[in-house]
Structure formats: C-alpha cells, structure tokens
Design an enzyme around this catalytic site. Sequence first.
Site, mmCIF file in Angstrom:
data_model
loop_
_atom_site.group_PDB
_atom_site.id
_atom_site.type_symbol
_atom_site.label_atom_id
_atom_site.label_comp_id
_atom_site.label_asym_id
_atom_site.label_seq_id
_atom_site.Cartn_x
_atom_site.Cartn_y
_atom_site.Cartn_z
ATOM 1 N N ALA A 167 74.921 29.231 -68.470
ATOM 2 C CA ALA A 167 75.369 30.461 -68.035
ATOM 3 C C ALA A 167 76.548 30.197 -67.185
ATOM 4 O O ALA A 167 76.928 29.076 -66.745
ATOM 5 C CB ALA A 167 74.222 30.897 -67.230
ATOM 6 N N THR A 168 77.401 31.192 -67.032
ATOM 7 C CA THR A 168 78.627 31.509 -66.256
ATOM 8 C C THR A 168 78.241 32.374 -64.920
ATOM 9 O O THR A 168 77.585 33.284 -65.097
ATOM 10 C CB THR A 168 79.693 31.770 -66.844
ATOM 11 O OG1 THR A 168 79.991 30.951 -68.047
ATOM 12 C CG2 THR A 168 81.052 31.878 -66.229
ATOM 13 N N LYS A 183 75.075 35.809 -62.357
ATOM 14 C CA LYS A 183 74.773 34.715 -63.469
ATOM 15 C C LYS A 183 74.588 35.547 -65.075
ATOM 16 O O LYS A 183 73.630 36.066 -65.213
ATOM 17 C CB LYS A 183 73.819 33.776 -63.085
ATOM 18 C CG LYS A 183 73.642 32.750 -64.302
ATOM 19 C CD LYS A 183 72.336 31.790 -63.866
ATOM 20 C CE LYS A 183 72.477 30.973 -62.733
ATOM 21 N NZ LYS A 183 73.499 29.881 -62.738
ATOM 22 N N ASP A 211 65.122 21.243 -60.964
ATOM 23 C CA ASP A 211 66.646 20.799 -61.107
ATOM 24 C C ASP A 211 67.253 20.510 -59.754
ATOM 25 O O ASP A 211 68.197 21.079 -59.569
ATOM 26 C CB ASP A 211 67.252 21.774 -62.015
ATOM 27 C CG ASP A 211 68.548 21.261 -62.353
ATOM 28 O OD1 ASP A 211 69.440 22.026 -62.690
ATOM 29 O OD2 ASP A 211 68.772 20.039 -62.715
#
Length: 679
Positions: free
Chosen positions: A31-32, A48, A142
């Site tokens: 995603a950006t 996002k 993560d």
Amino acid sequence: MTTNAATDPMIGRMIDQRYRVRSRIARGGMATVYLATDVRLERRVAIKIMHGHLADDAAFRERFIQEARSAARLSHPNLVGVYDQGAEADTAYIVMEYIPGITLRDLLQEHRALTPEQTTDILRAVLAGLASAHRAGIVHRDLKPENVLLADDGRIKLGDFGLARASTQNTATGAALLGTIAYLSPELVTRGAADSRSDIYAVGIMLYEMLTGEQPYKGEQPMQIAYQHAHDTVPAPSLLVPGVPSELDDLVAWSTARDPDDRPRDAREMLEHINGNQQRATGQYRTAVLRPENATAILPAGAPGPEATDATTVIPPQGGTGQAGTGPTGRATGPTGRGRNAPGPRRTGQAPGALSPASQRLADKATKRSKRGWIALVVVVVLIVVGAGVGWWFGPGPGGNVRIPEVAGKTVSQARQLLEAEGLRAADRTRTRFDAVVAKGEVSATAPAAKREVRKGTPVVILVSNGPRMITLPAIVGQSVTTAQAALDDDFDLQDPQYQFSADVPKDTVIAATGRATDGSAIDLSTVQEYGERGPVTLTVSLGAVPDVAGKSAADAQATLQQVDLTVGKQTEQYDEDVPSGQVISATAEADPVVRGTAIDLVVSKGPAPITLPDVHGKTINQAASTLEALGLKVSYPDCTNVLCGFYDWKSTLPVKGTDPGANATVHKGDTIRLSYDQ
C-alpha cells in the site's frame, strides 16, 4: 521523495467525502501511505491505500480490512491509533493517527548505534505497545525499525499492526523481502507458524541492531539469511561493541533463542523483566524518561511564580470616618490608613454625612463598576443562551452527530426505519453486494459503514446482500486431504474433516465433499461446479481398509483393531475344520460406513467338530473303510499274510473284528482308525 498530482492521481482526491489527500508519505509493497485532512474533524491523518492490483483480489482485500479491524481494537499510548477503514470505488483504505517525526530506521542510519540508555527507552516503549496487542490476542508478525515511529514531541509508537501477514505474502524478492527476512523467527522460516514469541524474536533482533548498528545475520540472498535464523545463534552485542552491559547481552540471548519455548512468552513478560532490572540497577545503565524540551511545567503549591511580586491586592470599600478596613498588616485602620484611634484631619464647611472628594470619587467608581457588572452579567446570560442553542443544534438538534446503527440482517424497510429514527436519510436507491454471511435479500451493510459518526440528515445507502459470490470448485474427490484443504481454505469455510475406513480408497485421500444449501440440506459437492464463497465444506477422508485380523488370536485381533480406534463387539465361537482352535475365522463391522469407534464382531474357531466313532464290527474291511472315510476319518489295517488271500478278494470278504479306538469313542476329522480282522 516529493510527489505532486501530476505523478500521483491520489493527490488532491477526496475519499469517502471526508478525507482530502494532501501528499504522499511512503510507498510499500502492499500500500501507499498519504498525509490527508479529515475535513469533518479538521485534523491531519495518515491514510493507507491498498495498491490497485491488490484491491482486485477479493480475498486479499477482505484480509486487509479484517486486519485493520483487529488493529483498531487496540488502544495504547505506544501504538499508532486506527481511526477508520473502508472502501470506495474498489479502493480499500485505512485511516490512522498521523505521527510527524522519523522512524527508528532513520535514527539508526543517522547515528548507526545507540547508547544502552537510548536503546532501553525505545525498547520499553515498543514492548509496552506490543504487550497491549498480545493481551488482545494479536500478533504483529512484521516488527522492524521501519515500523517504530519516533514523534517530534518525544513519543514512541509502534505502527503497521496486523498488516504484516498480508504484506509478506505479497512480497516476492528484493530489498523489501530482505528487510522482512532479517527479523523472521526460526519457526516462521521453517514452519510458517507465528505467535507472540515470534514477535519477541524480532524485538531481540532490533535490540541487537540498536546496540551494534548492524543486523546479526547478513547475506546476498534472502535464503542465506533465513538459513542463519534457523541454524545459528545471535552473538552477544558486547562482542562487537565493548561496554554493552551484560544485562543487555542476556536480554538479546533470551529473546532470540531458536526454540520458542526458551524465549519470553509475550511482550509483557519481557517488559516486566526489564523493569525489574531497572529497579535493581545501581547506576550501571539506569534508563531515564526523556521529556520534550518545551514541556509545560506545573509549579507546586506555595512556590513563587515569575510574577509573584506583582500579586493583586484587593482594596476594601471605604466609607466615612466611622468605617474601617483591614490594612496590610492585619490591623483595623480608618480611611486614611492610620490606626483606629489616630486623629484624622478635620474638614471645615462639610455637611454632616457628606463624603469627602476622595471618597466621592471612590463611590463614583464603584457605581460605574456596578453598572459594568450588570452589563457583563447580561452578556454572560446571552452567551449562555446562545451556547445552549448551539449545543442543542449540534447535539440533539438537527445539526448534531449520530452513529449509524447496525442494520445488517434486517429487511430493507426495517433498515430504513432504524436509520430515519436516528435522524439519518436513507437513500432512495439501494445497492447490492456479495455477502457470504447475510442471506440474499437482507441488508448486508450501509455506506457509510455502521457505527460511523456522521451529521444528522446524512444520506445513507443501504447495501443489500446478493448472497455469497459463486466460486468454481477445484478437484476435491480423489485428492489428498492436504491438497484439497489448501485449494479450499482461502475461499470456503472448512469444517472438521470426517474420517471413515474404506477398502477401495487409499489412506488420507478424500472420499467425498459435502456442502450446505440455503435450506440447510446437504449438497454433494462432487455433483456441482460452483459453490458460494465462505460456504461450509466438510471433507470425508479415508482411513484405509479395516485391518485383516483373520487367523490371529482373539487377543491379537483386539490389539490390532484398537490401534486404529476400532473396538471389539460380540465374539462367537464355531467349529472349523481349517482354522485352528482359538484363531479368528472372520471379522464383521456392526455399522456401515466404518468410522472410528465402530465395533467389530469376531468369529473365533473352536477347531474341527468332534465325531462319535460308529460300530463297524462284522462289516467287511471295504465296507468299514468306506463308512469311516465318509466321516472324514482315515483308515488303516494290516495286509493279509494267509496264502489263500492271494486267490480271492479278501477285503470284500473278511469281516472286521474291531477298531482302534473302539466304537463310540470321540474322534476328530482327519484322525486315523486302525481296523483288525482274522486272517
């Protein structure tokens, strides 16, 4: 990197009629992230937005939304808050708290290694936020310096919660994967399994990196790093940076143990260990809490402030000579400030009861102050009335905010009534969407979504369920159970498999697959080509053939059946000429199909049936032999040695004198009976 509207079409776009995209902050493999303005609440947020090629994957999009909902359940000062999530024009997005500042990765690139005090400050903040997630049953998956945000005001927050699983699944090779591989625990590398202890391993790797300025494992290919995670032990930071306290060496070793059982079970246990060490510290590396440089200070009670010398003095009202006030010293004084008994100056030509010029000026000022007080009171009352009106308008009145009610599962008419009862306006036209949970024709959701806070009168679109999306079924029957489950798991709701014995289908092979129709009846999925998304699927799996226990003893047969979770039912005995006594002749299941726990009936041999030897006395040798052999007995007799026997058929002539054993004896099939006769 700066980006304008010409290179990024999202810049300047209004999302969901609420979020105005301003600029791009960062771009990742999934995603950006953009800086946006929430025009409704007039605050900056980070939004996002999933990449378009991933948004086309319905399963990935659903996982993106579900993980956002999981992250939104968390609320902790050291976690980036998630405000909202939704989808618009096939674009899935998440609205998060905007944290101006840098990441831990930026800090490490600038300073390389950090001091033990700085490292422990950051570690405590990360563990505090992570502990809140672990208590909620959420695993980050993560953790890395890129996801640790250091705000300009000194706050430390952990971000990208719950999205790592989707991110790693869609990261193939290159630097993005290498950055993730560097923090993967051994169990994630070897088994793909993650729990709270996997997060602890990643925290340990970050701790090592903060103390030394580099990662413990290096390699040109991701597989080289993954192999080291699975087989090597993280070295002590003090080997690379002398002076690192032994307590931090021990903490790195504990948190990066290859066996998950040797690590802290969650972030809370590790944080409590660190706090315990700090309480016992003697100055070796006590952590100090850093505060912003321009923080507001609260003075303690009684402390003189910067303007203590200019304190306000309240002057008491003054009257004639007979009135008294209280001077600064606490004594009673007259209008002139002298003591009560001190003689004051006499006034000539002044009428009795008249005020002196100074007293008159004070009285005039008091009158003006009184008028100003009434004016102020009127202004305050007006402001209160106006404020109450504004509060009513934006509260229970037509200009207030309300939460969109939950209408999923209702009929369209019921949903309209619920929305209008809250002061909202239900749109005239409804829209449809696939829904694997809500029945076709019922309300699936609303746009904006339920529990969102909106202004009264906001139009709300009702989304009606079109039932589950139909998905083409893969080959199921005849496949191994692991292959079938992998093919079905992403699109359907796999139920616990059912197992049964089959002589025709190999073990662990799917015999049948069953679904459920809308009316609750069972569907044989081998007879249909499509089935509804998230529909329940039950696999029937072969356990192989029922073990053959014929020829075994009864005890051995029972043990063999129990090894495959079968039980022994009725046991019967019967004579058998071919099966020795005590051995199983046959085994029969009491139910069909045969499943675990089914009883197996056994027939056990009693050996050959007994025979009562008949009396053949007086019969010729041939007659006696024929009678006995018909019963399954063997016959023997001596040869005739008389010379006359050679001239006639003596076996058909000479009578039997006796038998061995004798007549009426109990014998068994196959026994040998010896005949005697006179020669």
